[in-house]
Structure formats: structure tokens, C-alpha cells
Design an enzyme around this catalytic site. Structure first.
Site, PDB file in Angstrom:
ATOM      1  N   ASN A   7      83.859  17.630  14.076  1.00 18.44           N
ATOM      2  CA  ASN A   7      84.572  18.909  14.060  1.00 18.44           C
ATOM      3  C   ASN A   7      85.785  18.784  14.981  1.00 18.44           C
ATOM      4  O   ASN A   7      85.652  18.830  16.196  1.00 18.44           O
ATOM      5  CB  ASN A   7      83.621  20.023  14.542  1.00 18.44           C
ATOM      6  CG  ASN A   7      84.311  21.373  14.600  1.00 18.44           C
ATOM      7  OD1 ASN A   7      85.460  21.511  14.155  1.00 18.44           O
ATOM      8  ND2 ASN A   7      83.629  22.363  15.142  1.00 18.44           N
ATOM      9  N   LYS A   9      88.089  20.855  15.371  1.00 15.43           N
ATOM     10  CA  LYS A   9      88.523  22.175  15.866  1.00 15.43           C
ATOM     11  C   LYS A   9      90.045  22.314  15.678  1.00 15.43           C
ATOM     12  O   LYS A   9      90.545  21.862  14.651  1.00 15.43           O
ATOM     13  CB  LYS A   9      88.065  22.369  17.310  1.00 15.43           C
ATOM     14  CG  LYS A   9      86.548  22.130  17.434  1.00 15.43           C
ATOM     15  CD  LYS A   9      85.968  22.522  18.753  1.00 15.43           C
ATOM     16  CE  LYS A   9      84.467  22.254  18.746  1.00 15.43           C
ATOM     17  NZ  LYS A   9      83.799  22.659  19.979  1.00 15.43           N
ATOM     18  N   HIS A  94      80.306  28.854  13.356  1.00 16.89           N
ATOM     19  CA  HIS A  94      80.468  28.158  14.633  1.00 16.89           C
ATOM     20  C   HIS A  94      80.563  29.167  15.771  1.00 16.89           C
ATOM     21  O   HIS A  94      81.164  30.241  15.619  1.00 16.89           O
ATOM     22  CB  HIS A  94      81.723  27.270  14.595  1.00 16.89           C
ATOM     23  CG  HIS A  94      81.751  26.308  15.737  1.00 16.89           C
ATOM     24  ND1 HIS A  94      82.170  26.677  16.993  1.00 16.89           N
ATOM     25  CD2 HIS A  94      81.354  25.018  15.830  1.00 16.89           C
ATOM     26  CE1 HIS A  94      82.040  25.641  17.814  1.00 16.89           C
ATOM     27  NE2 HIS A  94      81.547  24.620  17.133  1.00 16.89           N
ATOM     28  N   GLU A  96      82.357  29.322  18.302  1.00 11.33           N
ATOM     29  CA  GLU A  96      83.711  29.724  18.702  1.00 11.33           C
ATOM     30  C   GLU A  96      84.240  30.839  17.802  1.00 11.33           C
ATOM     31  O   GLU A  96      84.995  31.705  18.255  1.00 11.33           O
ATOM     32  CB  GLU A  96      84.634  28.495  18.712  1.00 11.33           C
ATOM     33  CG  GLU A  96      84.327  27.614  19.913  1.00 11.33           C
ATOM     34  CD  GLU A  96      84.542  26.127  19.698  1.00 11.33           C
ATOM     35  OE1 GLU A  96      85.172  25.731  18.692  1.00 11.33           O
ATOM     36  OE2 GLU A  96      84.044  25.346  20.534  1.00 11.33           O
ATOM     37  N   GLU A 166      73.542  24.171  18.127  1.00 16.00           N
ATOM     38  CA  GLU A 166      74.549  23.944  19.168  1.00 16.00           C
ATOM     39  C   GLU A 166      74.379  24.992  20.267  1.00 16.00           C
ATOM     40  O   GLU A 166      74.939  26.103  20.146  1.00 16.00           O
ATOM     41  CB  GLU A 166      75.958  24.061  18.583  1.00 16.00           C
ATOM     42  CG  GLU A 166      76.276  23.058  17.493  1.00 16.00           C
ATOM     43  CD  GLU A 166      77.773  22.803  17.387  1.00 16.00           C
ATOM     44  OE1 GLU A 166      78.179  21.670  17.613  1.00 16.00           O
ATOM     45  OE2 GLU A 166      78.533  23.743  17.104  1.00 16.00           O
ATOM     46  N   GLY A 172      81.437  21.610  24.828  1.00 21.43           N
ATOM     47  CA  GLY A 172      82.658  21.351  25.587  1.00 21.43           C
ATOM     48  C   GLY A 172      82.493  21.389  27.095  1.00 21.43           C
ATOM     49  O   GLY A 172      83.472  21.458  27.825  1.00 21.43           O
ATOM     50  N   SER A 212      78.416  18.601  23.490  1.00 25.72           N
ATOM     51  CA  SER A 212      78.723  17.493  24.406  1.00 25.72           C
ATOM     52  C   SER A 212      78.075  16.172  23.997  1.00 25.72           C
ATOM     53  O   SER A 212      77.674  15.384  24.856  1.00 25.72           O
ATOM     54  CB  SER A 212      78.344  17.875  25.844  1.00 25.72           C
ATOM     55  OG  SER A 212      79.154  18.948  26.295  1.00 25.72           O
TER      56      SER A 212
HETATM   57  P1  13P Z   1      81.700  19.332  21.915  1.00 25.81           P
HETATM   58  O1  13P Z   1      81.151  18.055  21.299  1.00 25.81           O
HETATM   59  O2  13P Z   1      83.120  19.216  22.342  1.00 25.81           O
HETATM   60  O3  13P Z   1      80.788  19.857  22.969  1.00 25.81           O
HETATM   61  O4  13P Z   1      81.717  20.425  20.739  1.00 25.81           O
HETATM   62  C1  13P Z   1      80.583  20.597  19.988  1.00 25.81           C
HETATM   63  C2  13P Z   1      80.913  21.477  18.844  1.00 25.81           C
HETATM   64  O5  13P Z   1      81.181  22.663  19.024  1.00 25.81           O
HETATM   65  C3  13P Z   1      80.927  20.882  17.499  1.00 25.81           C
HETATM   66  O6  13P Z   1      80.990  21.863  16.527  1.00 25.81           O
END
Ligand code: 13P
Length: 256
Positions: A7, A9, A94, A96, A166, A172, A212
Site C-alpha cells: 500500500n 498510500k 483502511h 486512514e 491492522e 507507521g 510496521s
Molecule cells: P506501515 O507499514 O507504514 O505501518 O503501514 C501499514 C498500513 O497501513 C498498510 O495499509
């Protein structure tokens, strides 16, 4: 087969960097395509050019979101019918989007059903906030998200349905979840999926860990009996790191 999903993003900000990244990943990933399904989720604007690089490689392409209607007066949205020609996969729900755009479980359920009806594979994301984790209510939160998100699904969807666990506090932050916590939550997810679409069908639904994940810690997740791969954010922006994640996953599943 396990699934390792990248992903990206809202990265990278220019097309040349997107193409460099996908070429770097491809040079390694295509060598493992028989053991690991790899899917890349670039921003919408790079879907076409990244897709052209991936063509016939066996590495799949996905979109990071979709809308629940197929066409109409929905400014700024992209429908499953539009994505179908380009992508094999889409991410919905997701954290976010839940956090910054106010996406609700009901919206996630509508998006999931719409994407599945357009023959796209769906990675539906669930996960508790740090407050829930600290309060010991992760199970209730995650099972409610899974139940609500699958409200319009049936056993027929199982082969194209993936749930990504997640934990929001792990995204992150560099604080990847303890594998024991991830395992217990994935076991719960599998049980709830079974309640929604039947236990037999639920066995076909793949469950990923995300939060992460990097090339050093991925092994401890993909080794978990109920884990079918990883959803990777930050580390997927580095071709070498992501390629290493694919390689480690291929090795673990190659020995199963
Ligand atoms: P990170 O791997 O940066 O923690 O993000 C995970 C994520 O949100 C994947 O969709």
C-alpha cells in the site's frame, strides 16, 4: 497462496519515482510469483503506468479505495466498474480513511459488496485504536468491524475476500504488534467471518497482518498458522525492503 500487498498510500509524488519503485520490486517479485501473490496499490493517477510495467508479470495491481456506486453524480469518486479494467484488487476501510475521511462501517460494507460484485478482489481493513488496545477491548472492536463490513457478503465471495488486521497503533509507528496478539486477533477474525459467511467458506478467506511490517519482522507474522501474508505501508516504498519481504514470505510458505 500467501498475499503480500504494497500500500503506497499517497506516495510517491511523481510518476518517474513510481515507475522506478515498481521496476525495482518487479525484478525480484516475479521470481517468486509461483509461491507468493504480490499486489501493488499505487495512487489512482499511477494505476495506468504502473499497470503497464506489471503487465504479464504475474504481479497484481490494486487501487487503494473505491466508491459503492458504479456511476453517477459523485464528484471525485472512482467506481469498481471503472477499476475493473485496470486492477485485480482494491483496499477498502483502511484506518486512514476511517480517521481522516470519516468512513463508517456501513460505507465499508457497501464498498466491499460493490467491489466484489465487479469481480475485484477486496482487502478489507480492520483494527483497533491504541485506546481500545489499552482498555483490553480490541476483540469487541475488531469483531464489530468484521461483522459490519461483511454485512452484504456471502460464501460465494470467499475466494476474493481478504481481511487485513491492522492495529491502528501499529501503523507507521515502528511499534509492530506482538505476534501473540496478532495471532489471537486473527483467530477471532476467522471465527467471525465464519459466523457471517459459514465456516467452510471462511477457511478460504485470507487474513493478513499489517502495521510496521518490515523485512526484519515479517517472518514472525507469516510463520503464524492463521496468517496468509502481509499488508505493507512504509517498507513498500523501498524496493529492496519490499522485495526482501516477498522473499522471506516465499521461503516460509515454501517450507510449509
Ligand atoms: P506501515 O507499514 O507504514 O505501518 O503501514 C501499514 C498500513 O497501513 C498498510 O495499509
Amino acid at each position: 497462496m500467501p498475499l503480500v500487498a504494497a500500500n503506497w498510500k499517497m506516495n510517491p509524488t511523481n510518476e518517474d519515482d513510481a515507475l522506478d519503485l515498481v521496476r525495482g520490486v518487479l525484478s525480484v517479485a516475479r521470481g517468486h510469483a509461483d509461491r507468493v501473490e504480490v499486489a501493488i496499490f499505487p495512487p489512482f493517477v499511477w494505476l495506468s503506468s504502473v499497470g503497464a510495467v506489471l503487465a504479464e508479470s504475474g504481479v497484481k495491481l490494486g487501487a487503494q479505495d473505491t466508491f459503492w456506486e458504479m456511476s453517477g453524480a459523485y464528484t471525485g469518486e472512482v467506481s469498481p466498474a471503472m477499476l475493473k479494467g485496470w486492477c485485480q484488487w482494491v483496499i477498502v476501510g483502511h484506518s486512514e480513511r476511517r480517521l481522516y475521511l470519516g468512513e463508517t462501517d456501513e460505507m465499508v460494507a457497501k464498498k466491499t459488496a460493490a467491489a466484489l460484485s465487479s469481480e475485484l478482489g477486496v482487502i478489507m481493513c480492520v483494527g483497533e485504536l491504541a485506546d481500545h488496545y489499552d482498555a483490553g477491548t480490541s476483540d469487541q472492536v475488531v469483531s464489530a468491524q468484521v461483522k459490519a463490513g461483511l454485512a452484504n457478503c456471502s460464501a460465494d465471495d470467499s475466494a476474493r475476500l481478504v481481511i487485513a488486521y491492522e492495529p491502528v497503533w501499529a501503523i507507521g509507528t515502528g511499534k509492530n504488534a506482538d505476534p501473540e496478539h496478532a495471532y489471537k486477533t486473527m483467530r477471532l477474525i476467522r471465527r467471525v467471518v465464519g459466523e457471517m459467511i459459514g465456516a467452510g467458506a471462511a477457511r478460504k478467506v485470507r487474513i493478513l497482518y499489517g502495521g510496521s511490517v518490515n523485512s526484519k519482522n515479517v517472518q514472525q507474522y507469516v510463520e503464524l498458522p492463521l496468517c496468509d501474508g502481509a499488508l505493507v505501508g512504509g517498507a513498500s516504498l523501498n524496493a529492496e525492503d519490499f522485495a526482501q519481504i516477498v522473499k522471506v514470505t516465499a521461503e516460509v510458505y515454501g517450507h510449509r
